[in-house]
Design a protein around this motif. Structure first.
Motif, PDB file in Angstrom:
ATOM      1  N   THR A 138       0.830  -1.208   0.000  1.00 43.88           N
ATOM      2  CA  THR A 138       0.000   0.000   0.000  1.00 43.88           C
ATOM      3  C   THR A 138       0.861   1.254   0.000  1.00 43.88           C
ATOM      4  O   THR A 138       0.635   2.183  -0.781  1.00 43.88           O
ATOM      5  N   VAL A 139       1.888   1.286   0.850  1.00 47.47           N
ATOM      6  CA  VAL A 139       2.723   2.488   0.899  1.00 47.47           C
ATOM      7  C   VAL A 139       3.629   2.584  -0.323  1.00 47.47           C
ATOM      8  O   VAL A 139       3.880   3.687  -0.840  1.00 47.47           O
ATOM      9  N   VAL A 140       4.121   1.458  -0.832  1.00 45.38           N
ATOM     10  CA  VAL A 140       4.950   1.499  -2.038  1.00 45.38           C
ATOM     11  C   VAL A 140       4.138   2.034  -3.215  1.00 45.38           C
ATOM     12  O   VAL A 140       4.620   2.862  -3.997  1.00 45.38           O
ATOM     13  N   ALA A 141       2.889   1.589  -3.328  1.00 43.89           N
ATOM     14  CA  ALA A 141       2.024   2.084  -4.402  1.00 43.89           C
ATOM     15  C   ALA A 141       1.830   3.590  -4.289  1.00 43.89           C
ATOM     16  O   ALA A 141       1.929   4.330  -5.280  1.00 43.89           O
ATOM     17  N   LYS A 142       1.570   4.063  -3.076  1.00 36.52           N
ATOM     18  CA  LYS A 142       1.366   5.494  -2.872  1.00 36.52           C
ATOM     19  C   LYS A 142       2.632   6.291  -3.192  1.00 36.52           C
ATOM     20  O   LYS A 142       2.582   7.338  -3.842  1.00 36.52           O
ATOM     21  N   LEU A 143       3.780   5.794  -2.751  1.00 36.18           N
ATOM     22  CA  LEU A 143       5.030   6.512  -3.001  1.00 36.18           C
ATOM     23  C   LEU A 143       5.423   6.480  -4.476  1.00 36.18           C
ATOM     24  O   LEU A 143       6.029   7.433  -4.979  1.00 36.18           O
ATOM     25  N   MET A 144       5.086   5.406  -5.168  1.00 38.43           N
ATOM     26  CA  MET A 144       5.333   5.377  -6.607  1.00 38.43           C
ATOM     27  C   MET A 144       4.554   6.487  -7.300  1.00 38.43           C
ATOM     28  O   MET A 144       5.071   7.202  -8.160  1.00 38.43           O
ATOM     29  N   HIS A 145       3.281   6.630  -6.914  1.00 38.48           N
ATOM     30  CA  HIS A 145       2.455   7.680  -7.520  1.00 38.48           C
ATOM     31  C   HIS A 145       2.944   9.074  -7.117  1.00 38.48           C
ATOM     32  O   HIS A 145       3.061   9.973  -7.952  1.00 38.48           O
ATOM     33  N   LEU A 146       3.230   9.266  -5.835  1.00 45.95           N
ATOM     34  CA  LEU A 146       3.593  10.588  -5.336  1.00 45.95           C
ATOM     35  C   LEU A 146       4.925  11.088  -5.898  1.00 45.95           C
ATOM     36  O   LEU A 146       5.077  12.273  -6.211  1.00 45.95           O
ATOM     37  N   THR A 147       5.906  10.186  -6.026  1.00 44.20           N
ATOM     38  CA  THR A 147       7.230  10.604  -6.505  1.00 44.20           C
ATOM     39  C   THR A 147       7.301  10.694  -8.031  1.00 44.20           C
ATOM     40  O   THR A 147       8.155  11.399  -8.563  1.00 44.20           O
ATOM     41  N   GLY A 148       6.430   9.969  -8.708  1.00 48.07           N
ATOM     42  CA  GLY A 148       6.473   9.975 -10.163  1.00 48.07           C
ATOM     43  C   GLY A 148       7.758   9.414 -10.724  1.00 48.07           C
ATOM     44  O   GLY A 148       8.236   9.842 -11.778  1.00 48.07           O
ATOM     45  N   GLY A 149       8.331   8.435 -10.061  1.00 49.29           N
ATOM     46  CA  GLY A 149       9.578   7.844 -10.521  1.00 49.29           C
ATOM     47  C   GLY A 149       9.414   7.000 -11.764  1.00 49.29           C
ATOM     48  O   GLY A 149       8.315   6.548 -12.098  1.00 49.29           O
ATOM     49  N   THR A 150      10.520   6.790 -12.442  1.00 40.39           N
ATOM     50  CA  THR A 150      10.523   5.902 -13.611  1.00 40.39           C
ATOM     51  C   THR A 150      11.266   4.602 -13.346  1.00 40.39           C
ATOM     52  O   THR A 150      11.123   3.641 -14.091  1.00 40.39           O
ATOM     53  N   ALA A 151      12.086   4.579 -12.282  1.00 42.79           N
ATOM     54  CA  ALA A 151      12.833   3.369 -11.906  1.00 42.79           C
ATOM     55  C   ALA A 151      12.890   3.305 -10.388  1.00 42.79           C
ATOM     56  O   ALA A 151      13.182   4.304  -9.726  1.00 42.79           O
ATOM     57  N   PHE A 152      12.610   2.119  -9.853  1.00 39.76           N
ATOM     58  CA  PHE A 152      12.534   1.943  -8.404  1.00 39.76           C
ATOM     59  C   PHE A 152      13.517   0.851  -7.993  1.00 39.76           C
ATOM     60  O   PHE A 152      13.456  -0.272  -8.486  1.00 39.76           O
ATOM     61  N   PHE A 153      14.429   1.210  -7.080  1.00 42.65           N
ATOM     62  CA  PHE A 153      15.528   0.321  -6.712  1.00 42.65           C
ATOM     63  C   PHE A 153      15.253  -0.311  -5.343  1.00 42.65           C
ATOM     64  O   PHE A 153      15.005   0.390  -4.359  1.00 42.65           O
ATOM     65  N   GLY A 176       6.902   2.422 -14.733  1.00 46.49           N
ATOM     66  CA  GLY A 176       8.204   2.364 -14.069  1.00 46.49           C
ATOM     67  C   GLY A 176       8.767   0.958 -14.000  1.00 46.49           C
ATOM     68  O   GLY A 176       8.048  -0.034 -14.093  1.00 46.49           O
ATOM     69  N   ARG A 177      10.083   0.895 -13.822  1.00 45.79           N
ATOM     70  CA  ARG A 177      10.801  -0.380 -13.741  1.00 45.79           C
ATOM     71  C   ARG A 177      11.197  -0.652 -12.294  1.00 45.79           C
ATOM     72  O   ARG A 177      11.514   0.273 -11.543  1.00 45.79           O
ATOM     73  N   VAL A 178      11.184  -1.930 -11.922  1.00 43.67           N
ATOM     74  CA  VAL A 178      11.666  -2.343 -10.613  1.00 43.67           C
ATOM     75  C   VAL A 178      13.030  -2.995 -10.807  1.00 43.67           C
ATOM     76  O   VAL A 178      13.165  -3.957 -11.574  1.00 43.67           O
ATOM     77  N   ILE A 179      14.038  -2.462 -10.121  1.00 46.87           N
ATOM     78  CA  ILE A 179      15.410  -2.929 -10.305  1.00 46.87           C
ATOM     79  C   ILE A 179      15.921  -3.506  -8.990  1.00 46.87           C
ATOM     80  O   ILE A 179      15.848  -2.864  -7.944  1.00 46.87           O
ATOM     81  N   SER A 180      16.422  -4.732  -9.046  1.00 46.76           N
ATOM     82  CA  SER A 180      16.944  -5.384  -7.845  1.00 46.76           C
ATOM     83  C   SER A 180      18.445  -5.166  -7.746  1.00 46.76           C
ATOM     84  O   SER A 180      19.164  -5.186  -8.746  1.00 46.76           O
ATOM     85  N   VAL A 181      18.897  -4.958  -6.513  1.00 48.58           N
ATOM     86  CA  VAL A 181      20.312  -4.708  -6.229  1.00 48.58           C
ATOM     87  C   VAL A 181      20.795  -5.803  -5.277  1.00 48.58           C
ATOM     88  O   VAL A 181      20.112  -6.130  -4.305  1.00 48.58           O
ATOM     89  N   PRO A 182      21.957  -6.403  -5.530  1.00 47.48           N
ATOM     90  CA  PRO A 182      22.448  -7.499  -4.692  1.00 47.48           C
ATOM     91  C   PRO A 182      22.523  -7.125  -3.217  1.00 47.48           C
ATOM     92  O   PRO A 182      22.764  -5.966  -2.860  1.00 47.48           O
TER      93      PRO A 182
END
Length: 313
Positions: A138-153, A176-182
């Motif tokens: 729920t919070v990730v969805a809200k922050l995705m909308h609020l920040t207007g990001g194109t890539a989320f790490f 937006g894209r979801v990018i995983s970091v080791p």
């Protein structure tokens, strides 16, 4: 590494209006977002650093989300270190920090509509922390909308969280894209976590058995699933001070146990309590001849129906 004195501190937005105004100044095409609950460490710094390398601008969110804490979890105990968090954001080159309070994110109190994690949110961590993943999504969805990001790490350390975010983005057609970091580890192998600050010196020695178990399991990967589980379990059995919640070898997109004949990428995950602190860790592994530990999964969004059902024989 560039020192904090050589970089300009990022702008800080605490309200929606402040975020909206600060966001207008970020005119680049690629806007990366790193979401955190504060208490930043080198693992978070690595996320910001990679985001900085791949995007025109970087937004870091610092929000201690109450929806992710269950009735038996102490929200007030979670470390709050905003000043040192800002130092890391500055050093790593973040452009904007969004640090709202709960009343900014949840304007009408507890939200009446939430994102459901579905069946994937009821197993492993979800079984131990009911409702946790619904609050997280729920919070990730809200922050995705609020920040207007194109890539989320996001870090590979929170593997189930990462999977659920990918599923939400795909199933609900989020942009937006979801990018995983080791996973970032201490020199001795312990996965970096804000919860590590709760560990006593003796607890920390005990906690190393989690990463050692994963390493032992990965070393047995060429021999197949049973060998992986057996090698990892042997390490944990030898350390009685770890109260193991689960040790599993599962498919990375279904979280179902992989069968003995399975060959391909799998998630080796462990959770347990050390002293009063619950810790999680995981390691992507390639099962079968030539197999072993992986840093991240090769292409988790492109697994076909056969693989998602459990892999090809």
């Amino acid at each position: 590494m560039t020192t904090t004195t050589e970089r300009r501190a990022p702008a800080v937005a605490r309200t929606r209006d402040e975020l909206r105004e600060a966001r207008k100044a970020l005119t680049g095409k690629e806007i990366a977002v790193v979401m955190t609950m504060g208490a930043l460490h080198d693992g978070h710094a690595t996320l910001v650093k990679q985001a900085r390398a791949e995007a025109d601008h970087v937004i870091v969110t610092i929000f201690l989300n109450p929806l992710q804490f269950g009735p038996r979890e102490d929200l007030s105990r979670y470390p709050r270190t905003f000043d040192s968090d800002m130092e890391i954001c500055t050093e790593m080159g973040a452009d904007l920090v969004f640090a709202p309070t709960p009343d900014v994110i949840y304007q009408d109190g507890d939200p009446g509509v939430r994102v459901s994690a579905g069946p994937l949110g009821d197993v492993l961590e979800g079984q131990s922390r009911p409702g946790h993943f619904d609050g997280m999504l729920t919070v990730v969805a809200k922050l995705m909308h609020l920040t207007g990001g194109t890539a989320f790490f996001f870090g590979q350390k929170d593997a189930q969280q990462l999977l659920l975010i990918r599923r939400m983005v795909r199933d609900l057609d989020f942009p937006g894209r979801v990018i995983s970091v080791p996973t970032v580890r201490e020199d001795d192998g312990l996965a970096m976590s804000s919860r590590n600050t709760y560990l006593t010196e003796s607890d920390r020695e005990v906690a190393l058995s989690l990463s050692k178990a994963l390493k032992a399991g990965a070393a047995a990967a060429p021999e197949g699933p049973s060998a992986i589980r057996r090698a990892a379990r042997a390490v944990l059995v030898a350390e009685p001070l770890v109260l193991v919640d689960y040790l599993v070898l599962v498919h990375p997109t279904t979280l179902k146990d992989v069968p003995e004949w399975y060959r391909g990428e799998a998630l080796l995950a462990v959770a347990g309590k050390v002293g009063t602190t619950r810790l999680i860790d995981n390691m992507p592994v390639l099962v079968g001849p030539g197999g072993g530990a992986l840093s991240v999964f090769s292409n988790p969004d492109d697994l076909g129906p056969a693989e998602a059902a459990g892999g090809a024989r």
